[in-house]
Design a protein around this motif. Structure first.
Motif, PDB file in Angstrom:
ATOM      1  N   ASP A 185       6.658  50.073 -74.580  1.00 29.34           N
ATOM      2  CA  ASP A 185       7.898  49.458 -75.057  1.00 29.34           C
ATOM      3  C   ASP A 185       8.774  49.146 -73.864  1.00 29.34           C
ATOM      4  O   ASP A 185       9.158  50.025 -73.104  1.00 29.34           O
ATOM      5  CB  ASP A 185       8.654  50.415 -76.000  1.00 29.34           C
ATOM      6  N   GLU A 186       9.086  47.842 -73.688  1.00 25.84           N
ATOM      7  CA  GLU A 186       9.911  47.440 -72.544  1.00 25.84           C
ATOM      8  C   GLU A 186      11.356  47.887 -72.756  1.00 25.84           C
ATOM      9  O   GLU A 186      11.827  47.966 -73.847  1.00 25.84           O
ATOM     10  CB  GLU A 186       9.857  45.924 -72.362  1.00 25.84           C
TER      11      GLU A 186
ATOM     12  N   GLN B 122      -3.402  56.792 -65.777  1.00 30.51           N
ATOM     13  CA  GLN B 122      -3.274  55.845 -64.669  1.00 30.51           C
ATOM     14  C   GLN B 122      -1.884  55.210 -64.655  1.00 30.51           C
ATOM     15  O   GLN B 122      -1.318  54.966 -63.584  1.00 30.51           O
ATOM     16  CB  GLN B 122      -4.351  54.775 -64.723  1.00 30.51           C
ATOM     17  N   ALA B 123      -1.316  54.978 -65.841  1.00 31.79           N
ATOM     18  CA  ALA B 123       0.051  54.446 -65.908  1.00 31.79           C
ATOM     19  C   ALA B 123       1.042  55.457 -65.348  1.00 31.79           C
ATOM     20  O   ALA B 123       2.014  55.093 -64.672  1.00 31.79           O
ATOM     21  CB  ALA B 123       0.408  54.082 -67.342  1.00 31.79           C
ATOM     22  N   GLU B 124       0.794  56.743 -65.603  1.00 32.02           N
ATOM     23  CA  GLU B 124       1.667  57.786 -65.062  1.00 32.02           C
ATOM     24  C   GLU B 124       1.576  57.828 -63.537  1.00 32.02           C
ATOM     25  O   GLU B 124       2.596  57.960 -62.850  1.00 32.02           O
ATOM     26  CB  GLU B 124       1.272  59.142 -65.655  1.00 32.02           C
ATOM     27  N   LEU B 125       0.367  57.689 -63.000  1.00 34.59           N
ATOM     28  CA  LEU B 125       0.198  57.649 -61.547  1.00 34.59           C
ATOM     29  C   LEU B 125       0.911  56.447 -60.939  1.00 34.59           C
ATOM     30  O   LEU B 125       1.579  56.552 -59.902  1.00 34.59           O
ATOM     31  CB  LEU B 125      -1.293  57.582 -61.189  1.00 34.59           C
ATOM     32  N   LEU B 126       0.767  55.303 -61.584  1.00 36.68           N
ATOM     33  CA  LEU B 126       1.397  54.090 -61.073  1.00 36.68           C
ATOM     34  C   LEU B 126       2.919  54.216 -61.109  1.00 36.68           C
ATOM     35  O   LEU B 126       3.606  53.844 -60.152  1.00 36.68           O
ATOM     36  CB  LEU B 126       0.938  52.881 -61.883  1.00 36.68           C
ATOM     37  N   GLN B 127       3.428  54.753 -62.207  1.00 31.58           N
ATOM     38  CA  GLN B 127       4.874  54.907 -62.331  1.00 31.58           C
ATOM     39  C   GLN B 127       5.440  55.793 -61.231  1.00 31.58           C
ATOM     40  O   GLN B 127       6.527  55.543 -60.702  1.00 31.58           O
ATOM     41  CB  GLN B 127       5.221  55.483 -63.706  1.00 31.58           C
TER      42      GLN B 127
ATOM     43  N   PRO C 282       4.960  56.331 -69.877  1.00 30.75           N
ATOM     44  CA  PRO C 282       3.551  55.993 -69.597  1.00 30.75           C
ATOM     45  C   PRO C 282       2.638  56.420 -70.735  1.00 30.75           C
ATOM     46  O   PRO C 282       2.785  57.502 -71.306  1.00 30.75           O
ATOM     47  CB  PRO C 282       3.255  56.757 -68.305  1.00 30.75           C
ATOM     48  N   GLN C 283       1.681  55.545 -71.044  1.00 31.34           N
ATOM     49  CA  GLN C 283       0.760  55.785 -72.163  1.00 31.34           C
ATOM     50  C   GLN C 283      -0.590  56.338 -71.721  1.00 31.34           C
ATOM     51  O   GLN C 283      -1.352  56.840 -72.548  1.00 31.34           O
ATOM     52  CB  GLN C 283       0.548  54.476 -72.935  1.00 31.34           C
TER      53      GLN C 283
ATOM     54  N   ALA D 279       5.949  46.364 -64.370  1.00 27.04           N
ATOM     55  CA  ALA D 279       6.379  46.110 -65.749  1.00 27.04           C
ATOM     56  C   ALA D 279       6.754  47.369 -66.516  1.00 27.04           C
ATOM     57  O   ALA D 279       7.704  47.387 -67.296  1.00 27.04           O
ATOM     58  CB  ALA D 279       5.289  45.342 -66.497  1.00 27.04           C
ATOM     59  N   GLY D 280       6.000  48.443 -66.342  1.00 30.52           N
ATOM     60  CA  GLY D 280       6.254  49.656 -67.111  1.00 30.52           C
ATOM     61  C   GLY D 280       6.957  50.742 -66.323  1.00 30.52           C
ATOM     62  O   GLY D 280       6.905  51.920 -66.706  1.00 30.52           O
TER      63      GLY D 280
END
Length: 588
Positions: free
Chosen positions: A587-588, A326-331, A322-323, A316-317
């Motif tokens: 934000d999508e 962990q979001a940065e790692l996933l991205q 990334p906020q 999704a992101g």
């Protein structure tokens, strides 16, 4: 038990606005709550049951607070949900609703309400993904090998990047539309890995037998610039996910789990958009911590038939800022391939698919009405009784080779040349009626003989899993008379043909036409896509996109422009906590 609310819910059931399961589950929860039963609990349990049947993992209570339900009920019959504060307070003080960590039929996590098992699956999957993101696999990136397998061209820059990501991470997603080279890329990734360690244990799997067969075929055609020794150790077998995990007949369990893990170094799963929440959670639970997991799929396709929209939630992101760490790692673990090698810049199918994906119905219709090769649009007849007449020429031409095939091999191959796809299962434009109409047409033309239930050249679709026969929901086969015997023939995931006596088959149905949902993981040379003459919640952008991209050469759409436009504007939105837990607010 508050009798008034149960009476109202029973009225909704009698009017078929909710299912029998919805009604009985609500009554069960009320009985379980005893003196703590309430109208707030009844509405919450009704929504949990109703939405889970639609593929939602949970209920976002904030979305339904103070709203009418069901939305298609008469105003005087519809129920009004409480305001959020009142609702949460009532549920927090109810003995059958647990908080995070409790073991109760319902779990309230913030403002999301879950059936316990779906909350547990979501938590297991979330923990497994986050743990995997922290691991760095043991691999030394070899620039020479990378350049050799991915020579510098603009077309494969993202493919090369995908290879780098897959080599440097224990968890990787490679997403892209039809023909963007996902499988070819993973073949080169496997070659790179095997060059460093030829003894790697590698498993290749997909949700269905058809998808597993396609995965094997595509990998076998990959043009790899590597030694014959490496080509010799490339994996030659593919599995369905159920077979890989070791399905235990008549149970939802598998032989392989955390206590009996799969002993592979690398696991590749194709068509990951088809994998539901429970199956994805069980897969990750069965992997060793150091196993490298590579998911391939199209995040813009339809979500799984069962619960959840797992690939979509995980991706999704991917294009957002990334906020969280962990979001940065996933991205960094996700690569979105863009360039289609099947649909060139002047490809009609590619142009329509891209317009639909972007939500541009006007442009999609413009392409469909153009003279572009491979595209056509046909308006539905005003009188639905004339539907067969409008389809007749396309049906006779599309199934011509199939109905004249002599051998199982020829029949199965010809059956993949053409398919009718519909958004609906029931109704005049649903696959049940379409298959009856097509059978009547072919019977009148002398092409089949409906005097026999299992007539020669009857195409069939398995509709439930049979772990003993290794036949699964979605498998397609053909009925043929061979040497005075009637048999059903199927391909397995390794492209071998297996035969069965028809009376041994699990539940099945005729499949000249199939739902777009069931077509996921399949490709056909030509597709006739039939849309209904009225709007439906099932008609979404993802559904239209998936149907169109099942075609490799031509797609013929029969529909009404207003219905098509509305469908392209409507997106699938399945409630879950996975997306927010992985990405936070974005934000999508």
């Amino acid at each position: 038990m508050p009798s008034t609310i149960i009476h109202k819910i029973h009225e909704l059931y009698k009017k078929q606005l909710i299912s029998d399961l919805d009604y009985r589950f609500t009554v069960f929860i009320q009985q379980l709550a005893g003196e703590q039963a309430s109208e707030a609990l009844a509405l919450a349990s009704l929504l949990v049951s109703n939405l889970s049947a639609q593929g939602h993992i949970c209920v976002d209570l904030a979305h339904y607070a103070k709203q009418k339900f069901p939305t298609d009920a008469d105003a005087e019959k519809a129920l009004t949900c409480p305001d959020l504060k009142t609702w949460l307070n009532a549920l927090q003080n109810c003995p059958v609703v647990g908080k995070v960590g409790d073991y109760q039929p319902l779990i309230l996590d913030g403002q999301r309400l879950y059936l316990y098992r779906y909350w547990q699956y979501e938590q297991q999957l979330l923990a497994a993904i986050l743990d995997r993101l922290q691991l760095t696999p043991n691999y030394t990136l070899n620039p020479e090998s990378l350049e050799r397998l991915f020579p510098q061209t603009a077309a494969n820059d993202l493919q090369k990047h995908a290879a780098q990501v897959a080599l440097q991470h224990n968890f990787c997603i490679i997403s892209g539309g039809a023909g963007t080279g996902k499988t070819t890329t993973v073949a080169k990734i496997l070659a790179l890995l095997l060059e460093q360690n030829p003894d790697l244990r590698i498993a290749l799997a997909a949700p269905t037998g058809k998808a597993a067969t396609r995965l094997k075929e595509t990998l076998s055609r990959a043009n790899l610039d590597c030694s014959d020794a490496i080509k010799a150790v490339m994996p030659q077998q593919t599995y369905t996910l159920h077979r890989l995990l070791g399905a235990i007949p008549d149970t939802p369990n598998f032989r392989h789990n955390a206590d009996n893990p799969l002993l592979y170094d690398v696991v590749v799963i194709d068509e990951a958009s088809m994998v539901d929440l429970a199956l994805m959670a069980k897969l990750l639970n069965a992997l060793l911590p150091q196993t490298r997991l590579i998911l391939l799929g199209d995040k813009d396709q339809l979500a799984s038939v069962e619960i959840g929209s797992v690939l979509g939630d995980i991706c999704a992101g991917a294009n957002a800022t990334p906020q969280t760490p962990q979001a940065e790692l996933l991205q960094k673990s996700i690569v979105l391939l863009q360039t289609s090698h099947r649909f060139t810049a002047d490809s009609g199918i590619g142009a329509v698919a891209e317009a639909v994906k972007q939500g541009n119905a006007d442009l999609a219709l413009q392409h469909l009405h153009s003279a572009q090769v491979g595209l056509s649009w046909q308006n539905l007849p005003d009188n639905s009784l004339l539907l067969l007449n409008s389809l007749k020429a396309s049906l006779l031409a599309g199934f011509h080779n199939y109905l004249r095939a002599k051998t199982p091999e020829q029949a199965l191959q010809a059956l993949d040349e053409f398919r009718v796809l519909s958004a609906l299962r029931r109704g005049r434009y649903g696959v049940e009626n379409l298959n009856r109409l097509i059978e009547q047409l072919f019977n009148e033309q002398g092409l089949i003989n409906l005097s026999f239930r299992w007539y020669h050249h009857r195409p069939i679709l398995i509709t439930c899993n049979d772990y003993n026969l290794n036949l699964f929901n979605g498998d397609v086969g053909v009925i043929l008379w061979e040497q005075n015997e009637i048999k059903a023939f199927f391909r397995d995931e390794n492209n071998s043909i297996r035969s069965f006596y028809p009376n041994r088959l699990p539940e099945h149905e005729t499949v000249y036409a199939m739902t777009i949902h069931k077509s996921q993981g399949s490709e056909f040379e030509k597709v006739l896509l039939l849309l209904p003459d009225q709007d439906s919640p099932l008609l979404t952008r993802e559904l239209i996109y998936t149907g169109i991209t099942r075609a490799k050469q031509t797609v013929e759409v029969h529909g009404k422009e207003a219905i098509f436009r509305n469908a392209v504007q409507q997106r699938i939105q399945r409630n879950s906590g996975l997306k927010a837990a992985l990405w936070g607010n974005y934000d999508e």
